[in-house]
Motif scaffolding. Sequence first.
Motif, PDB file in Angstrom:
ATOM      1  N   GLY A  62      43.948  35.003  47.351  1.00  9.56           N
ATOM      2  CA  GLY A  62      43.050  34.072  48.009  1.00  9.56           C
ATOM      3  C   GLY A  62      41.590  34.446  47.955  1.00  9.56           C
ATOM      4  N   THR A  63      41.249  35.485  47.200  1.00 11.56           N
ATOM      5  CA  THR A  63      39.864  35.914  47.026  1.00 11.56           C
ATOM      6  C   THR A  63      39.600  36.067  45.530  1.00 11.56           C
ATOM      7  OG1 THR A  63      40.473  38.252  47.195  1.00 11.56           O
ATOM      8  CG2 THR A  63      39.852  37.128  49.239  1.00 11.56           C
ATOM      9  N   GLY A  64      38.415  36.502  45.172  1.00 13.17           N
ATOM     10  CA  GLY A  64      38.122  36.696  43.756  1.00 13.17           C
ATOM     11  C   GLY A  64      36.827  37.450  43.559  1.00 13.17           C
ATOM     12  N   VAL A  65      36.654  37.987  42.358  1.00 15.74           N
ATOM     13  CA  VAL A  65      35.419  38.681  41.994  1.00 15.74           C
ATOM     14  C   VAL A  65      35.026  38.277  40.578  1.00 15.74           C
ATOM     15  CG1 VAL A  65      35.947  40.669  43.470  1.00 15.74           C
ATOM     16  CG2 VAL A  65      36.578  40.727  41.048  1.00 15.74           C
ATOM     17  N   THR A  66      33.743  38.268  40.325  1.00 15.89           N
ATOM     18  CA  THR A  66      33.235  38.043  38.974  1.00 15.89           C
ATOM     19  C   THR A  66      33.191  39.384  38.258  1.00 15.89           C
ATOM     20  OG1 THR A  66      31.904  36.168  39.705  1.00 15.89           O
ATOM     21  CG2 THR A  66      31.278  37.200  37.625  1.00 15.89           C
ATOM     22  N   VAL A  67      33.782  39.452  37.073  1.00 14.96           N
ATOM     23  CA  VAL A  67      33.860  40.712  36.333  1.00 14.96           C
ATOM     24  C   VAL A  67      32.448  41.196  36.005  1.00 14.96           C
ATOM     25  CG1 VAL A  67      34.707  41.849  34.243  1.00 14.96           C
ATOM     26  CG2 VAL A  67      36.085  40.060  35.348  1.00 14.96           C
ATOM     27  N   PRO A  68      32.097  42.408  36.458  1.00 16.84           N
ATOM     28  CA  PRO A  68      30.738  42.924  36.240  1.00 16.84           C
ATOM     29  C   PRO A  68      30.590  43.627  34.896  1.00 16.84           C
ATOM     30  CG  PRO A  68      31.953  44.469  37.574  1.00 16.84           C
ATOM     31  CD  PRO A  68      32.905  43.329  37.277  1.00 16.84           C
ATOM     32  N   GLU A  69      29.380  44.055  34.619  1.00 15.47           N
ATOM     33  CA  GLU A  69      29.098  44.847  33.425  1.00 15.47           C
ATOM     34  C   GLU A  69      29.787  46.208  33.535  1.00 15.47           C
ATOM     35  OE1 GLU A  69      27.393  43.928  30.807  1.00 15.47           O
ATOM     36  OE2 GLU A  69      26.543  42.028  31.516  1.00 15.47           O
ATOM     37  N   PRO A  70      30.018  46.882  32.390  1.00 18.33           N
ATOM     38  CA  PRO A  70      30.576  48.241  32.441  1.00 18.33           C
ATOM     39  C   PRO A  70      29.746  49.155  33.334  1.00 18.33           C
ATOM     40  CG  PRO A  70      30.663  47.411  30.198  1.00 18.33           C
ATOM     41  CD  PRO A  70      29.881  46.391  30.995  1.00 18.33           C
ATOM     42  N   GLY A  71      30.440  50.074  33.993  1.00 11.07           N
ATOM     43  CA  GLY A  71      29.779  50.995  34.902  1.00 11.07           C
ATOM     44  C   GLY A  71      29.543  50.416  36.273  1.00 11.07           C
ATOM     45  N   THR A  72      30.321  49.397  36.651  1.00 16.62           N
ATOM     46  CA  THR A  72      30.153  48.746  37.950  1.00 16.62           C
ATOM     47  C   THR A  72      31.516  48.418  38.548  1.00 16.62           C
ATOM     48  OG1 THR A  72      28.149  47.698  37.095  1.00 16.62           O
ATOM     49  CG2 THR A  72      29.013  46.859  39.171  1.00 16.62           C
ATOM     50  N   ALA A  73      31.628  48.549  39.865  1.00 15.46           N
ATOM     51  CA  ALA A  73      32.819  48.108  40.590  1.00 15.46           C
ATOM     52  C   ALA A  73      32.406  47.058  41.600  1.00 15.46           C
ATOM     53  CB  ALA A  73      33.496  49.281  41.298  1.00 15.46           C
ATOM     54  N   VAL A  74      33.298  46.111  41.876  1.00 19.15           N
ATOM     55  CA  VAL A  74      33.021  45.076  42.867  1.00 19.15           C
ATOM     56  C   VAL A  74      34.264  44.892  43.722  1.00 19.15           C
ATOM     57  CG1 VAL A  74      33.630  43.270  41.195  1.00 19.15           C
ATOM     58  CG2 VAL A  74      32.320  42.668  43.242  1.00 19.15           C
ATOM     59  N   SER A  75      34.043  44.760  45.043  1.00 26.45           N
ATOM     60  CA  SER A  75      35.174  44.553  45.948  1.00 26.45           C
ATOM     61  C   SER A  75      34.866  43.416  46.900  1.00 26.45           C
ATOM     62  CB  SER A  75      35.471  45.829  46.745  1.00 26.45           C
ATOM     63  OG  SER A  75      34.381  46.169  47.584  1.00 26.45           O
ATOM     64  N   VAL A  76      35.921  42.730  47.338  1.00 30.25           N
ATOM     65  CA  VAL A  76      35.799  41.650  48.305  1.00 30.25           C
ATOM     66  C   VAL A  76      36.737  41.937  49.467  1.00 30.25           C
ATOM     67  CG1 VAL A  76      37.470  40.255  46.990  1.00 30.25           C
ATOM     68  CG2 VAL A  76      35.985  39.147  48.690  1.00 30.25           C
ATOM     69  N   SER A  77      36.230  41.762  50.697  1.00 38.05           N
ATOM     70  CA  SER A  77      37.033  41.944  51.909  1.00 38.05           C
ATOM     71  C   SER A  77      36.858  40.708  52.778  1.00 38.05           C
ATOM     72  CB  SER A  77      36.588  43.182  52.682  1.00 38.05           C
ATOM     73  OG  SER A  77      36.734  44.360  51.924  1.00 38.05           O
ATOM     74  N   ALA A  78      37.960  40.047  53.103  1.00 30.36           N
ATOM     75  CA  ALA A  78      37.908  38.821  53.899  1.00 30.36           C
ATOM     76  C   ALA A  78      38.510  39.064  55.276  1.00 30.36           C
ATOM     77  CB  ALA A  78      38.664  37.699  53.193  1.00 30.36           C
ATOM     78  N   LEU A  79      37.794  38.628  56.310  1.00 31.83           N
ATOM     79  CA  LEU A  79      38.301  38.678  57.684  1.00 31.83           C
ATOM     80  C   LEU A  79      38.967  37.336  57.955  1.00 31.83           C
ATOM     81  CD1 LEU A  79      38.568  40.031  60.446  1.00 31.83           C
ATOM     82  CD2 LEU A  79      36.291  39.126  61.015  1.00 31.83           C
ATOM     83  N   ALA A  80      40.292  37.311  57.945  1.00 29.47           N
ATOM     84  CA  ALA A  80      41.039  36.059  58.019  1.00 29.47           C
ATOM     85  C   ALA A  80      41.658  35.860  59.392  1.00 29.47           C
ATOM     86  CB  ALA A  80      42.130  36.034  56.947  1.00 29.47           C
ATOM     87  N   THR A  81      41.924  34.610  59.718  1.00 26.75           N
ATOM     88  CA  THR A  81      42.515  34.289  61.013  1.00 26.75           C
ATOM     89  C   THR A  81      44.012  34.535  61.051  1.00 26.75           C
ATOM     90  OG1 THR A  81      42.720  31.973  60.312  1.00 26.75           O
ATOM     91  CG2 THR A  81      40.739  32.580  61.554  1.00 26.75           C
ATOM     92  N   ASP A  82      44.654  34.760  59.889  1.00 24.74           N
ATOM     93  CA  ASP A  82      46.101  34.978  59.874  1.00 24.74           C
ATOM     94  C   ASP A  82      46.488  36.419  60.176  1.00 24.74           C
ATOM     95  OD1 ASP A  82      45.494  36.338  57.535  1.00 24.74           O
ATOM     96  OD2 ASP A  82      46.560  34.972  56.190  1.00 24.74           O
ATOM     97  N   GLY A  83      45.495  37.296  60.358  1.00 26.39           N
ATOM     98  CA  GLY A  83      45.794  38.679  60.697  1.00 26.39           C
ATOM     99  C   GLY A  83      46.246  39.535  59.529  1.00 26.39           C
TER     100      GLY A  83
END
Length: 360
Positions: A62-83
């Motif tokens: 239910g989330t997603g990230v855009t693939v970055p350039e080499p040498g980069t990390a990306v993370s997504v954290s969602a605060l959801a109502t379903d616990g």
Amino acid sequence: MAFALVAVLSGTISSAQAATEGPGGAEVCDLPDEGDLSPGDLPAGSSVVACRAVGRVVAYDGTGVTVPEPGTAVSVSALATDGETHGFKLEVAADGKVSYDLTGADADSSTAGSDVPDVLSKPAQTAADLSQESDLADADAADTSAPGESEIPEADGWAASGACNDGAYSTMDQKEYGSYEWYIGDGGMPGGLSRTDAKWAFWDAVDNITDSSNNCGLSDQVGAEENYRAPTSYEADINSRTMCTDRDGLSTWDAGNLSSGVLAATCSWTWPMPGIKNDLREADVRFNTTDYDFTNKPTRSCRNKYDIRAVGTHEAGHVFGLDHVGSGHEELTMFTSIDACSTKTRTLGKGDVMALRSIY
């Protein structure tokens, strides 16, 4: 990247090899031409360069990230109502090989290191970044309360006792080695606040983390630092599907549209630092004012509104490297959900403070 991250997708190793090694060791990719990718489409071990995957979206849970350039990390954290926990990390090594953390596990425990100056030669200046939205766009109704009503205390005795006896915590593979420099975005703010009032509410939330604010008598031994910079016309690099878009170089807090069921989300971009925590480059936070109402001063008559500073403190925890804790740890700031009209997560519990101390 640490073995723990690559091992998360151990079941896809054979497909990763098939996707990245053809006859004579030549790189072979078979990505869909359009639409989102899954971790199975771009498995661990694939080269984002050879597969021309930079700029594509990888969706998961239910989330997603855009693939970055080499040498980069990306993370997504969602605060959801379903616990439930929603989010993941995608890391691209310097050689272009991709790895995932779909579990939230702490891969690198060492916190030694130093801040590396950020260099973003081509910031992503999208239409959304440069928009001049009305202050009423996606905003809540004005935050009002009945005359004479007092604000709910930040934590009652029972909640404080529970939080102060729970030492559970989880951390992410990221750390702000320097100072977190952040901005207030354009457009409507949660609770119908002005940008100035929203700035102070967000600032209080960030300080709750950097100052180890708690009702447990635990001293502040955390060296995390932050600095509010200015308002900006840029937006948080998070879209309406709770996906991290290309980063623009500014750590922006704002409000707007997220997926239904998501109260707020944080996207973080880091530089991989093998053997130690990744170095934070940018972290954006967005409140979902399309689907939910927020308040900066919840009172006893509050109904179905979420406290801005409680939600903001949780999101600031993610910025500084804290991860979610699950069932059985409901009194901690980093629990996977927040109750409407509750202020208790403005103050940290024992586990939240221990997590920060473990990083800083």
